[in-house]
Design an enzyme around this catalytic site. Structure first.
Site, mmCIF file in Angstrom:
data_model
loop_
_atom_site.group_PDB
_atom_site.id
_atom_site.type_symbol
_atom_site.label_atom_id
_atom_site.label_comp_id
_atom_site.label_asym_id
_atom_site.label_seq_id
_atom_site.Cartn_x
_atom_site.Cartn_y
_atom_site.Cartn_z
ATOM 1 N N TRP A 175 62.489 -47.757 -2.783
ATOM 2 C CA TRP A 175 62.881 -47.625 -1.383
ATOM 3 C C TRP A 175 63.609 -48.895 -0.994
ATOM 4 O O TRP A 175 62.996 -49.948 -1.013
ATOM 5 C CB TRP A 175 61.661 -47.406 -0.465
ATOM 6 C CG TRP A 175 62.146 -47.188 0.942
ATOM 7 C CD1 TRP A 175 62.377 -48.130 1.905
ATOM 8 C CD2 TRP A 175 62.524 -45.931 1.505
ATOM 9 N NE1 TRP A 175 62.875 -47.537 3.036
ATOM 10 C CE2 TRP A 175 62.978 -46.199 2.824
ATOM 11 C CE3 TRP A 175 62.537 -44.605 1.030
ATOM 12 C CZ2 TRP A 175 63.440 -45.176 3.671
ATOM 13 C CZ3 TRP A 175 62.982 -43.603 1.873
ATOM 14 C CH2 TRP A 175 63.421 -43.900 3.177
ATOM 15 N N GLU A 188 57.928 -44.150 -3.302
ATOM 16 C CA GLU A 188 58.560 -45.246 -2.562
ATOM 17 C C GLU A 188 57.861 -46.540 -2.914
ATOM 18 O O GLU A 188 56.629 -46.581 -3.030
ATOM 19 C CB GLU A 188 58.438 -45.093 -1.027
ATOM 20 C CG GLU A 188 59.329 -44.050 -0.423
ATOM 21 C CD GLU A 188 59.159 -43.942 1.100
ATOM 22 O OE1 GLU A 188 58.771 -44.942 1.746
ATOM 23 O OE2 GLU A 188 59.414 -42.841 1.614
ATOM 24 N N GLN A 193 67.101 -41.276 8.604
ATOM 25 C CA GLN A 193 67.409 -42.699 8.404
ATOM 26 C C GLN A 193 68.833 -42.954 7.931
ATOM 27 O O GLN A 193 69.328 -44.076 8.063
ATOM 28 C CB GLN A 193 66.409 -43.325 7.426
ATOM 29 C CG GLN A 193 64.990 -43.325 7.980
ATOM 30 C CD GLN A 193 63.991 -43.965 7.047
ATOM 31 O OE1 GLN A 193 63.455 -43.298 6.174
ATOM 32 N NE2 GLN A 193 63.745 -45.249 7.203
ATOM 33 N N ASN A 252 56.209 -36.193 3.641
ATOM 34 C CA ASN A 252 56.191 -37.616 3.376
ATOM 35 C C ASN A 252 55.194 -38.278 4.331
ATOM 36 O O ASN A 252 55.370 -38.217 5.551
ATOM 37 C CB ASN A 252 57.574 -38.236 3.612
ATOM 38 C CG ASN A 252 57.546 -39.749 3.410
ATOM 39 O OD1 ASN A 252 57.381 -40.217 2.282
ATOM 40 N ND2 ASN A 252 57.653 -40.513 4.491
ATOM 41 N N GLU A 253 54.148 -38.859 3.792
ATOM 42 C CA GLU A 253 53.248 -39.721 4.558
ATOM 43 C C GLU A 253 52.663 -39.090 5.813
ATOM 44 O O GLU A 253 52.974 -39.522 6.940
ATOM 45 C CB GLU A 253 53.959 -41.026 4.934
ATOM 46 C CG GLU A 253 54.524 -41.785 3.755
ATOM 47 C CD GLU A 253 55.088 -43.154 4.139
ATOM 48 O OE1 GLU A 253 55.307 -43.399 5.331
ATOM 49 O OE2 GLU A 253 55.294 -43.973 3.233
ATOM 50 N N TYR A 287 53.381 -50.062 -0.542
ATOM 51 C CA TYR A 287 54.084 -51.244 -0.039
ATOM 52 C C TYR A 287 53.245 -52.514 -0.049
ATOM 53 O O TYR A 287 53.762 -53.599 -0.267
ATOM 54 C CB TYR A 287 54.588 -50.996 1.392
ATOM 55 C CG TYR A 287 55.755 -50.045 1.431
ATOM 56 C CD1 TYR A 287 57.043 -50.505 1.197
ATOM 57 C CD2 TYR A 287 55.572 -48.687 1.650
ATOM 58 C CE1 TYR A 287 58.130 -49.640 1.197
ATOM 59 C CE2 TYR A 287 56.646 -47.806 1.651
ATOM 60 C CZ TYR A 287 57.926 -48.294 1.414
ATOM 61 O OH TYR A 287 58.990 -47.440 1.404
HETATM 62 C C1 PNW Z 1 57.631 -45.544 4.940
HETATM 63 N N1 PNW Z 1 53.050 -48.596 8.454
HETATM 64 O O1 PNW Z 1 57.251 -45.751 6.271
HETATM 65 C C2 PNW Z 1 58.607 -44.390 5.050
HETATM 66 O O2 PNW Z 1 58.364 -43.326 4.174
HETATM 67 C C3 PNW Z 1 60.039 -44.790 5.054
HETATM 68 O O3 PNW Z 1 60.779 -43.833 5.765
HETATM 69 C C4 PNW Z 1 60.180 -46.186 5.618
HETATM 70 O O4 PNW Z 1 61.517 -46.562 5.813
HETATM 71 C C5 PNW Z 1 59.477 -47.118 4.636
HETATM 72 O O5 PNW Z 1 58.131 -46.736 4.443
HETATM 73 C C6 PNW Z 1 59.502 -48.579 5.051
HETATM 74 O O6 PNW Z 1 58.812 -48.765 6.258
HETATM 75 C C7 PNW Z 1 56.190 -46.484 6.729
HETATM 76 O O7 PNW Z 1 53.142 -48.994 9.639
HETATM 77 C C8 PNW Z 1 56.301 -46.973 8.028
HETATM 78 O O8 PNW Z 1 52.022 -48.816 7.794
HETATM 79 C C9 PNW Z 1 55.257 -47.652 8.598
HETATM 80 C C10 PNW Z 1 54.096 -47.865 7.877
HETATM 81 C C11 PNW Z 1 53.989 -47.377 6.577
HETATM 82 C C12 PNW Z 1 55.036 -46.691 6.016
#
Ligand code: PNW
Length: 458
Positions: free
Chosen positions: A409, A363, A20, A165-166, A296
């Site tokens: 984040w 994050e 990124q 990560n995730e 988030y």
């Molecule tokens: C996370 N969704 O990504 C990542 O760890 C980061 O790299 C990213 O920039 C940040 O969150 C913001 O998006 C996600 O679709 C991307 O649910 C998509 C999802 C969740 C987390």
């Protein structure tokens, strides 16, 4: 009036990820990753955006570390690009790749900032995808090799390491809906990918501990508060399914050594779990030194409409569950509902339902449309988002949750995956023409929070 104070050793940080921000996609021996391939494939990202240059962090490392020091960060969470270190994902090490991260770690330490490294933030070497990618079991073994050799080389200066990560995103977005690299749409493959990501995590913990036992090891999961749109049985079942796939499908194997039975049942049409071998769950559930949680938003879900048709989805086996928005709940520029109480719920849920482990929010943040006006970027909505979520962190600590730190984040605006450069999550604005960095109001605000180790009166 409340002025929440955090524990004295609370770790205040900010996060980024290699693809990124780094750019320099073909420099110093870096091999191609699935994100290079994906973002250069027409139609995959908004505007055809890619990470060839991104924030040019690869060449601006010293300036960027100075910026972090100005913000008073205690820690910086970044990821290492596997294809810089092993350009084809296995075999010979590219020394120049390791050197870049050694220099980053040294400059951080010099500035009094604790490096917090993630081994895998989605940039799988393309050669490993060509050999089957995460749906193939061998990729887990390749990851463990990469983890061991990287921590062997850098573990003297980087003491906190996150494997993945995730994994939810890597598996279900990468191989289920295909909205992330490598863009595959195959529910069965996405379930195998999830398993092999977790297996890679467990194998890496074993390999690193055998070789460099003094480092702290963990994994970062993206968790969601989840609730039914109404109290009807059908909506509650939809919420159970989504909580199962988003949260428990990863938490249960990693922390308890078992797959949640209801989720395995929900997935029956998609996978028979023939890929699960004896001993895998014991490998996956190695003790952790910490668990990272990315938070988030909340998922609010409802039962499928009667005529719903199954399409490739982020939610294998539950493709037709509906995601709804509650009226009157504000959203970010990602159209994600802002729900700070959901963070308390998520942290308490992990602390109360799983074996004890130190937790970090690795994050949390928000995208908003930011504008430079007279050289200034004022982002009160982002300040408010951080403020609400930090109050949630504080409430969780008060309730006894072992929360040890928080990473915003993101440090700076960056390549937001399939959204390209159209979404800005940074506390620092990046002008992609000039690469100028402009700290937004939220960056100044966060620096104050760190300095006070607490929030202002409300
Ligand atoms: C996370 N969704 O990504 C990542 O760890 C980061 O790299 C990213 O920039 C940040 O969150 C913001 O998006 C996600 O679709 C991307 O649910 C998509 C999802 C969740 C987390």
């Amino acid at each position: 009036m409340t002025t929440p104070q955090f524990p004295p050793d609370f770790l205040w940080g900010a996060a980024t990820a290699a693809y990124q921000i780094e750019g320099a996609a073909t420099e110093d021996g870096r091999g191609p990753s699935i994100w290079d391939t994906f973002s250069h494939t027409p139609g995959r990202t908004v505007n055809g955006d890619h990470g060839d240059v991104a924030c040019d962090h690869y060449h601006r490392l010293t300036d960027d570390v100075r910026l972090m020091a100005e913000l008073g960060l205690k820690s910086y969470r970044f990821s290492l690009a596997w294809p810089r270190i092993q350009p084809t994902g296995s075999g010979k090490v590219n020394q120049a790749g390791l050197d870049f991260y050694r220099r980053l770690a040294d400059e951080l330490l010099e500035a009094g900032i604790l490096p917090w490294a993630t081994l895998y933030h989605w940039d799988l070497p393309q050669a490993l995808e060509d050999a089957g990618g995460w749906p193939a079991r061998d990729t887990a073994a390749r990851f463990a090799d990469y983890a061991r050799l990287t921590v062997d080389a850098l573990g003297d200066r980087i003491t906190n390491w996150t494997t993945f990560n995730e994994p939810w995103c890597s598996s279900f977005l990468g191989y289920g809906s295909g909205v992330h690299a490598p863009g595959v749409q195959d529910g069965g493959a996405s379930v195998r990918a999830a398993h092999h990501l977790m297996l890679g995590h467990g194998l890496a913990l074993q390999a690193v501990r055998a070789s460099t036992p003094e480092v702290n090891l963990g994994i970062t999961l993206n968790l969601y508060a989840t609730s039914p749109a109404t109290e009807s049985d059908a909506d509650r079942d939809a919420a159970r399914r989504i909580d199962g796939l988003a949260n428990r499908f990863f938490l249960d194997p990693v922390l308890r050594g078992e797959y949640p039975a209801d989720v395995v049942e929900d997935l029956a049409e998609v996978s028979d779990f023939g890929h699960l071998q004896d001993g895998d769950l014991a490998t996956i559930s190695q003790p952790l030194d910490f668990l990272g949680i990315n938070y988030y938003s909340r998922h609010v879900v409802a039962a499928p409409a009667p005529d719903a048709v199954k399409e490739p989805s982020n939610w294998p086996g539950s493709e037709t569950v509906r995601f709804v928005h509650r009226t009157g709940v504000p959203v970010t520029d990602m159209n994600w509902e802002i729900d700070a109480p959901g963070l308390v719920e998520t942290l308490r849920g992990v602390a109360e339902n799983y074996p004890p482990v130190p937790l970090y929010v690795t994050e949390n943040g928000s995208a908003f449309v930011d504008k430079v006006v007279d050289g200034v970027v004022d982002d009160p909505e982002r300040v408010d988002y951080f403020d609400q979520h930090l109050r949630a962190c504080h409430a969780a600590i008060e309730a006894g949750v072992p929360l040890k730190g928080y990473f915003a984040w993101s440090l700076m605006d960056n390549f937001e995956w399939s959204w390209g450069y159209t979404k800005r999550f940074g506390m620092v604005y990046v002008d992609y023409e000039t690469q100028a960095r402009i700290p937004k109001t939220s960056a100044r605000w966060y620096a104050d929070v760190i300095r006070r180790n607490g929030l202002a009166a409300q």
